[in-house]
Design a protein around this motif. Sequence first.
Motif, PDB file in Angstrom:
ATOM      1  N   SER A  64       1.075  -1.261  -0.227  1.00 15.40           N
ATOM      2  CA  SER A  64      -0.065   0.050  -0.004  1.00 15.40           C
ATOM      3  C   SER A  64       0.908   1.317  -0.027  1.00 15.40           C
ATOM      4  O   SER A  64       2.086   1.299   0.409  1.00 15.40           O
ATOM      5  CB  SER A  64      -0.770  -0.135   1.181  1.00 15.40           C
ATOM      6  OG  SER A  64      -1.343   1.339   1.526  1.00 15.40           O
ATOM      7  N   LEU A 123      -5.617   4.844  -2.206  1.00 13.25           N
ATOM      8  CA  LEU A 123      -7.585   4.721  -1.689  1.00 13.25           C
ATOM      9  C   LEU A 123      -7.868   4.253  -3.132  1.00 13.25           C
ATOM     10  O   LEU A 123      -7.749   4.813  -3.886  1.00 13.25           O
ATOM     11  CB  LEU A 123      -8.051   5.952  -1.283  1.00 13.25           C
ATOM     12  CG  LEU A 123      -7.409   6.831   0.111  1.00 13.25           C
ATOM     13  CD1 LEU A 123      -7.964   8.157  -0.219  1.00 13.25           C
ATOM     14  CD2 LEU A 123      -7.891   5.775   1.012  1.00 13.25           C
ATOM     15  N   THR A 124      -8.544   3.039  -2.926  1.00 16.02           N
ATOM     16  CA  THR A 124      -9.233   2.140  -3.899  1.00 16.02           C
ATOM     17  C   THR A 124     -10.662   1.896  -3.433  1.00 16.02           C
ATOM     18  O   THR A 124     -10.750   1.217  -2.590  1.00 16.02           O
ATOM     19  CB  THR A 124      -8.276   0.796  -4.089  1.00 16.02           C
ATOM     20  OG1 THR A 124      -6.953   1.558  -4.329  1.00 16.02           O
ATOM     21  CG2 THR A 124      -8.904   0.246  -5.286  1.00 16.02           C
ATOM     22  N   GLN A 125     -11.527   1.929  -4.536  1.00 14.78           N
ATOM     23  CA  GLN A 125     -12.926   1.647  -4.069  1.00 14.78           C
ATOM     24  C   GLN A 125     -13.064   0.244  -4.000  1.00 14.78           C
ATOM     25  O   GLN A 125     -12.625  -0.545  -4.657  1.00 14.78           O
ATOM     26  CB  GLN A 125     -13.735   2.093  -5.298  1.00 14.78           C
ATOM     27  CG  GLN A 125     -15.085   2.048  -5.268  1.00 14.78           C
ATOM     28  CD  GLN A 125     -15.466   3.083  -4.044  1.00 14.78           C
ATOM     29  OE1 GLN A 125     -15.048   4.375  -4.171  1.00 14.78           O
ATOM     30  NE2 GLN A 125     -16.102   2.723  -2.828  1.00 14.78           N
ATOM     31  N   PHE A 185     -13.225   0.300   2.911  1.00 16.22           N
ATOM     32  CA  PHE A 185     -13.554   1.378   3.615  1.00 16.22           C
ATOM     33  C   PHE A 185     -14.444   1.162   4.868  1.00 16.22           C
ATOM     34  O   PHE A 185     -14.459   1.596   5.988  1.00 16.22           O
ATOM     35  CB  PHE A 185     -14.287   2.565   2.622  1.00 16.22           C
ATOM     36  CG  PHE A 185     -13.304   3.170   1.724  1.00 16.22           C
ATOM     37  CD1 PHE A 185     -11.995   3.229   1.885  1.00 16.22           C
ATOM     38  CD2 PHE A 185     -13.666   3.401   0.287  1.00 16.22           C
ATOM     39  CE1 PHE A 185     -11.046   3.668   1.140  1.00 16.22           C
ATOM     40  CE2 PHE A 185     -12.688   3.898  -0.534  1.00 16.22           C
ATOM     41  CZ  PHE A 185     -11.639   4.024  -0.053  1.00 16.22           C
ATOM     42  N   PRO A 202     -15.642   7.910   2.661  1.00 17.85           N
ATOM     43  CA  PRO A 202     -15.495   9.217   1.807  1.00 17.85           C
ATOM     44  C   PRO A 202     -16.397   9.857   1.477  1.00 17.85           C
ATOM     45  O   PRO A 202     -16.198  10.894   1.120  1.00 17.85           O
ATOM     46  CB  PRO A 202     -14.726   8.374   0.686  1.00 17.85           C
ATOM     47  CG  PRO A 202     -14.576   6.976   1.058  1.00 17.85           C
ATOM     48  CD  PRO A 202     -15.779   6.618   2.277  1.00 17.85           C
ATOM     49  N   ARG A 235     -11.686  13.099  -2.190  1.00 11.71           N
ATOM     50  CA  ARG A 235     -12.458  11.910  -2.873  1.00 11.71           C
ATOM     51  C   ARG A 235     -12.039  11.550  -4.358  1.00 11.71           C
ATOM     52  O   ARG A 235     -11.988  10.503  -4.726  1.00 11.71           O
ATOM     53  CB  ARG A 235     -13.886  12.273  -2.891  1.00 11.71           C
ATOM     54  CG  ARG A 235     -14.620  11.979  -1.834  1.00 11.71           C
ATOM     55  CD  ARG A 235     -16.393  12.102  -2.051  1.00 11.71           C
ATOM     56  NE  ARG A 235     -16.817  12.895  -2.835  1.00 11.71           N
ATOM     57  CZ  ARG A 235     -17.214  13.952  -2.391  1.00 11.71           C
ATOM     58  NH1 ARG A 235     -17.299  14.368  -1.221  1.00 11.71           N
ATOM     59  NH2 ARG A 235     -17.807  14.953  -3.444  1.00 11.71           N
ATOM     60  N   ILE A 256      -9.629   8.744  -5.178  1.00 14.59           N
ATOM     61  CA  ILE A 256     -10.052   7.268  -5.099  1.00 14.59           C
ATOM     62  C   ILE A 256      -9.847   6.518  -6.411  1.00 14.59           C
ATOM     63  O   ILE A 256     -10.496   7.197  -7.116  1.00 14.59           O
ATOM     64  CB  ILE A 256     -11.261   7.127  -4.356  1.00 14.59           C
ATOM     65  CG1 ILE A 256     -11.376   7.636  -2.885  1.00 14.59           C
ATOM     66  CG2 ILE A 256     -11.820   5.666  -4.387  1.00 14.59           C
ATOM     67  CD1 ILE A 256     -12.846   7.652  -2.257  1.00 14.59           C
TER      68      ILE A 256
END
Length: 268
Positions: free
Chosen positions: A143, A188-190, A194, A201, A209, A212
């Motif tokens: 990451s 940050l990855t959908q 989360f 977010p 935002r 992402i």
Amino acid sequence: MAFVDKYGPWALITGASAGIGAEFARQIAAKGLNVALVARRRERLEALGEELESEYGVRSLAIGADLCSDDFLSTITEALGTRHVGLLVNNAGSGMTGEFLDHDLDDELQMLALNCRAPLVLAHHFGRRMRDDRRGGIIMLASVAGIVPTPMFANYSATKAWNRFLGEGLHEELARDGVDVVSLCPGLTQSEFFEHVNVDPSNWPAPMRATIMSAEDVVKAALKGLGKHSQVVPGLSYRMLMRLSRLSPGSLTPWMIDRVMRFALPKS
Ligand SMILES: NC(=O)c1ccc[n+]([C@@H]2O[C@H](COP(=O)([O-])OP(=O)(O)OC[C@H]3O[C@@H](n4cnc5c(N)ncnc54)[C@H](OP(=O)(O)O)[C@@H]3O)[C@@H](O)[C@H]2O)c1
């Protein structure tokens, strides 16, 4: 060498029931590899496997396993039988945000088992076979939090640094055996991540935002980098942020991240 010849006939993907892992399964199946899918929610793996079989004409295997359990490797090897794994995607992982000292120690140790022990055991087991074959690939899920220390996500960040180092070390070590290893460092990855780390977010300002990324773009970058690089950071904005953090004085980045994390996390 074609992707199938280099990494086939089977790919083993952990954490394939959601997010980045499910996307790895899709893109790897699209390249013609059979996929062995590992996670606890087996029914999701079966549904994804059926979808990939009909879409890409590959074979699939759903393996329900808890990677925190002591004997998960035997569950996986028994389910695999004689199927030959040429590509390992060490993707399953989880995290806990918030004050380290307020967390339950057992939860932190479970995270260590999932994020570090499990990928170590799998890389050792399947890596040996790949070395014998003189071909294969291993993808380690690190990451950007494994590149810069991340307060309020400290143990998670440390587990990701561990994955990054293992992957980058093995990249060099196994290159002479014909085995490709890459450390994937997404920002940050959908995904469902989360929800698990208690982050929403939708409350963030738009520029935050906008950083992402989609799991699709992250996985594309990883598969493109496999066999070429030791580390992949998907997305230009994250690559620039990582460069900036290297140039700034040691304590500045963690100080800033601490402020951002305290802002981004829900107030209790
Ligand atoms: N999303 C991000 O912003 C982000 C950024 C950087 C790195 N990453 C890394 O990317 C990887 C994938 O995360 P994601 O974003 O796709 O998260 P996700 O949507 O929450 O998916 C996590 C996957 O891990 C599996 N898993 C969790 N605990 C498990 C256990 N004990 N045994 C077996 N499987 C388990 C889950 O399946 P079951 O619940 O069905 O077991 C699920 O398939 C993780 O290593 C994460 O650290 C994510």
